[in-house]
Design a protein around this motif. Structure first.
Motif, mmCIF file in Angstrom:
data_model
loop_
_atom_site.group_PDB
_atom_site.id
_atom_site.type_symbol
_atom_site.label_atom_id
_atom_site.label_comp_id
_atom_site.label_asym_id
_atom_site.label_seq_id
_atom_site.Cartn_x
_atom_site.Cartn_y
_atom_site.Cartn_z
ATOM 1 N N THR A 58 0.850 -1.177 0.050
ATOM 2 C CA THR A 58 0.117 0.087 -0.042
ATOM 3 C C THR A 58 0.845 1.167 -0.179
ATOM 4 O O THR A 58 0.662 2.203 -0.780
ATOM 5 N N LEU A 59 1.961 1.369 0.607
ATOM 6 C CA LEU A 59 2.804 2.355 0.855
ATOM 7 C C LEU A 59 3.402 2.672 -0.551
ATOM 8 O O LEU A 59 3.540 3.786 -0.874
ATOM 9 N N SER A 60 3.992 1.594 -1.201
ATOM 10 C CA SER A 60 4.735 1.939 -2.248
ATOM 11 C C SER A 60 3.784 2.045 -3.419
ATOM 12 O O SER A 60 3.965 2.938 -4.362
ATOM 13 N N PHE A 61 2.313 1.747 -3.253
ATOM 14 C CA PHE A 61 1.296 2.252 -4.195
ATOM 15 C C PHE A 61 1.032 3.617 -4.158
ATOM 16 O O PHE A 61 0.817 4.369 -5.239
ATOM 17 N N PRO A 119 4.267 6.948 -7.162
ATOM 18 C CA PRO A 119 3.904 7.850 -8.437
ATOM 19 C C PRO A 119 4.290 9.394 -7.854
ATOM 20 O O PRO A 119 4.876 10.045 -8.687
ATOM 21 N N ILE A 120 4.419 9.642 -6.422
ATOM 22 C CA ILE A 120 4.773 10.857 -6.052
ATOM 23 C C ILE A 120 6.507 10.957 -6.415
ATOM 24 O O ILE A 120 6.833 11.944 -6.695
ATOM 25 N N ALA A 121 7.130 9.888 -6.146
ATOM 26 C CA ALA A 121 8.286 9.766 -6.461
ATOM 27 C C ALA A 121 8.778 10.045 -7.503
ATOM 28 O O ALA A 121 9.925 10.394 -8.107
ATOM 29 N N MET A 122 7.966 9.579 -8.519
ATOM 30 C CA MET A 122 8.080 9.690 -9.980
ATOM 31 C C MET A 122 7.966 11.235 -10.694
ATOM 32 O O MET A 122 8.564 11.823 -11.334
ATOM 33 N N ILE A 123 6.921 11.805 -10.090
ATOM 34 C CA ILE A 123 6.341 13.055 -10.522
ATOM 35 C C ILE A 123 7.421 14.327 -9.611
ATOM 36 O O ILE A 123 7.327 15.300 -10.373
#
Length: 59
Positions: free
Chosen positions: A17-20, A24-28
């Motif tokens: 859940t945390l990775s999900f 996306p935040i880490a990529m943006i």
């Protein structure tokens, strides 16, 4: 299974859940420092122009 320790399944669900949520935040996040006027990954350069635009916006 030991009664004092939770099983591996709740830990696995928590990590997934945390990775999900965080991947996306880490990529943006790097895109906020991009020199491009459009979204492209990976960013071509490093600039603070988008941060400056946000800070100078009166709204």
């Amino acid at each position: 299974m030991n009664g004092n320790r939770p099983g591996w399944l709740p830990l696995l669900i928590t990590l997934l859940t945390l990775s999900f949520l965080l991947v996306p935040i880490a990529m943006i996040f790097p895109l906020a420092f991009s020199t491009n006027s459009y979204l492209s990954f990976p960013p071509q350069g490093f600039s603070l122009k988008w941060m400056r635009a946000i800070l100078q916006d009166s709204q």
